[in-house]
Enzyme design. Structure first.
Site: not given
Ligand code: NAI
Length: 701
Positions: A103, A123
């Site tokens: 990210e 995730e």
């Protein structure tokens, strides 16, 4: 200091150095924000490179912050800061750029990656979604298709795949930081734009409602019961349909709902439990290990062949011994067929098939095993047959070679008793198919030495298994609990539930298949043969009546075209069987069992509470060290849904220990204490209002 800037000409290299994996801790977040701030004010810097020391680019959030709550600045703030940089930022990726690390990279203007690296957003495996704009930035760079695949699967991809999709811009074969600096210089020279991922526009015409529904259906089977994958889809859909900031808000809402969902707590427990299982209380961290360079396997049947593949896959030579050449050839043929099937599915190259096969040798002569450092026995499940094999091995292999048995139920202390040096004997209980299933129960016998145990634990990791240590008892951890689970399923059938009802309820709970259909798949003759060697007082006769009659009729399950269920030729879908139904009625009458309507809730409670009660017994007896070990066994060996955290996590967090104990006591009143005596540990926990975690240390011998 995190975020120290090193000047290389007019390029500022921002360094992160947080071993071992450059987790994005509080200090890293602060360091990054400060570095961007000061670089933007430094006129001698034209562009920036974001680089990491050590073995990888930032590999994700700092999980140690999860428990205490993450302090601001949050990861999203760091990404905002990077994305707003007035100077070009190039991320220099290598190693495992996962989760928050990716990210951060997506917030940069350009990404260059080492060819050997991997990128991923794992995730979803922890029941959450990327929450620092990853779900909004990635689709803008790659389109929705790649982003959906990466985010909903949680599986990493290679640099080459990421490049093809547009997630990265350039590949370096070596010297990633130098290559990134050169890339930055080139961008400055050609006055490249500050390409900001949030300003890119997705061609939404390709990604309509139908597209998302089709994708949803394509992953439905794999993600059954899980909530996070749907949240991932919703977030990517928001990226396609909404302006960036609205999409970020939507991602935040979805992320929050995942964090609050008990599934994320369960999946995080699973993650930590599997890591903890490798730490055995009896062993020192630096325990001495034996070198394992050559493996011998006795028996080339269902298990022996699969076990051999595990070692060949990691480059260890294996010799398989069979009694007769015919059985050996058959076993080796099955191994080759399995490898070739993997190659046809694109999971390995045909060259690798030959490489693996060249590591697997066969013999009918014990003399060919003298060089083995480890021998795993996988012959018929019969004590005297196994003892003969071990006596033979005792006289053949070196005195410190490790001798393991793959027995499912037999007493390993008795097997070890025929060996002069029993400290080297233990159980290595693989699960079928042994080359696929991740679980390895490592069964320590009375005399197994710490060195042998430590060596096999290390070996488990090397062959990519989830190793869990169990003590010697009937069925060890997994099969002992299975005995309660299966018994109740069959008792419920005798009391009036249909087999297909029981299996449907267990499937809907999240199991890969019902326990009755599972028995048909494994072969119901296995249990039959086992019971032949058992004292009748040790098992429940009514619940095995139907199975025994079926085997005597030649109905052993799928392999014989019928078992508890019927099967159409070439089809594995269970069809309710009139033969079984007749046997059920016969059994109910014979044992005086009143048939009644059975509700689905009772099926869940009786099957799983019985399984869990045995789990508490195992902990109490020290047969399992931690409740998380039991959860690891059930998830990796029996397909218990990971999103429920495993049976023990489920018992404590979803059912509640007091409620479970109450129900078990009720069942004991109704059906007798023989199979429903509450585990003393469960009683103690409830009486003391304690949790499994509270008593963890006391459980360790
Ligand atoms: P299998 O019947 O498929 O294979 C056994 C093989 O051992 C046969 O090929 C046989 O020829 C060979 N054999 C028998 N006696 C021998 C001897 N004295 N020397 C050399 N070879 C000999 O059986 P399977 O299913 O592979 O089971 C083997 C062991 O693994 C058993 O102890 C079983 O309980 C255990 N196990 C089986 C699982 C399964 O799902 N099938 C799962 C986990 C453990």
């Amino acid at each position: 200091m995190q975020g120290a800037i090193e000047k290389r000409g007019s390029i500022g290299v921002i360094w992160i150095d947080n071993p071992p994996v450059n987790a994005i801790s509080f200090a890293v977040r602060i360091g990054l924000i400060n570095a961007i701030q000061s670089a933007s004010l430094d006129d001698s810097i034209d562009a920036l490179v974001l680089a990491c020391r050590g073995r990888t680019f930032m590999a994700g959030a700092d999980i140690s912050e999860f428990a205490s709550g993450v302090k601001p600045p949050h990861l999203g703030d760091v990404v905002d800061k990077l994305a707003a940089s007035p100077k070009i930022v190039v991320a220099a990726l290598f190693g495992t750029t996962f989760g928050g690390g990716l990210e951060v990279a997506l917030g940069c203007n350009y990404r260059i990656a080492l060819a050997s690296g991997k990128v991923g957003l794992p995730e979803v495996k922890l029941g959450i979604i990327p929450g620092a704009q990853g779900t909004q930035r990635l689709p803008r760079l790659t389109g929705a298709e790649f982003a959906l695949k990466l985010i909903t699967s949680g599986n990493p991809v290679s640099t080459a795949e990421a490049l093809a999709a547009g997630a990265i811009d350039r590949v370096a074969e070596e010297n990633i930081v130098e290559a990134a600096v050169e890339f930055a210089e080139e961008l400055v020279l050609r006055k490249a734009p500050l390409r900001k991922s949030h300003e890119l526009v997705i061609d939404s015409s390709k990604f309509d409602e139908v597209y998302f529904n089709t994708f949803r259906n394509s992953i439905a089977r794999r993600t059954r019961g899980m909530d996070a994958p749907e949240c991932c889809i919703q977030a990517v859909k928001a990226a396609v349909e909404l302006p960036f900031l609205d999409g970020v808000n939507r991602e935040r809402e979805l992320s929050r709902s995942c964090i609050q969902n008990p599934q994320s707590k369960a999946l995080q427990h699973v993650f930590f439990a599997e890591r903890a299982a490798t730490k055995v209380p009896l062993l020192k961290k630096d325990a001495e290990l034996s070198p394992i360079n050559r493996v011998g396997i006795i028996g080339a049947g269902t298990m022996g062949g699969g076990i051999a593949m595990n070692f060949a896959n990691v480059g260890l030579p294996v010799t398989i011994l069979e009694l007769e050449q015919g059985a050996l050839d058959k076993g080796l043929g099955v191994i080759r067929k399995n490898y070739e099937a993997s190659a046809h599915k694109g999971r390995m190259s045909f060259e690798m098939v030959e490489q693996c096969m060249s590591l697997i040798g066969g013999t009918t002569n014990y003399g060919d095993l003298t060089e083995s450092d480890l021998v795993i026995e996988a012959v018929f499940e019969n004590l005297s047959v196994k003892q003969k094999v071990f006596s033979k091995l005792n006289s053949i292999v070196s005195n410190d070679a490790i001798l393991a048995t793959n027995t499912s139920y037999l007493d390993i202390n008795e097997i070890a008793s025929v060996v002069t040096n029993p400290g080297r004997v233990l159980g290595m209980h693989f699960f079928s198919p042994a080359n696929v299933m991740r679980l390895l129960e490592i069964v320590r016998a009375e005399k197994t030495t710490p060195k042998v145990l430590a060596t096999v634990l290390k070996l488990a990791k090397m062959i990519k298994k989830a190793g869990v240590v169990a003590g010697v008892c009937y069925g060890f951890i997994g099969n002992r609990m299975l005995s309660g689970y299966g018994r109740e399923a069959h008792k419920l059938v005798l009391e009036g539930a249909k087999m297909e009802q029981v299996d449907r309820v267990l499937f809907n709970f999240g199991m890969p298949m019902g326990v009755i259909a599972m028995a048909d798949m494994a072969g119901i003759d296995i249990g039959y043969r086992l019971r032949e060697q058992m004292d009748e007082s040790t098992y429940d006769i009514p619940s095995t009546y139907v199975a025994d009659r079926l085997v005597e009729m030649g109905r052993c399950g799928q392999k014989s075209g019928g078992g508890f269920y019927d099967y159409s030729p070439g089809n594995r879908t269970p069809i309710p069987s009139a033969v079984s139904e007749k046997l059920v009625s016969e059994a109910a009458e014979k044992f005086g069992i009143q048939q009644r309507e059975i509700y689905d809730d009772e099926i869940v409670e009786r099957c799983f509470y019985s399984m869990c009660n045995i789990g508490f017994e195992l902990l109490d007896e020290g047969m399992a060290f931690r409740s998380g070990d039991i959860d690891t066994v059930y998830i990796n060996g029996y397909g218990f849904p990971a999103w429920r955290g495993g049976p023990m996590h489920w018992a404590e967090n979803n059912v509640g220990l007091d409620r479970m104990l109450d129900s078990i006591r009720n069942f004991a009143d109704k059906y007798g204490e023989r199979w429903w005596k509450p585990s003393p540990l469960l009683e103690r926990l409830v009486a003391e209002k304690a949790s499994l975690r509270d008593i963890q240390n006391k459980l360790q011998p």
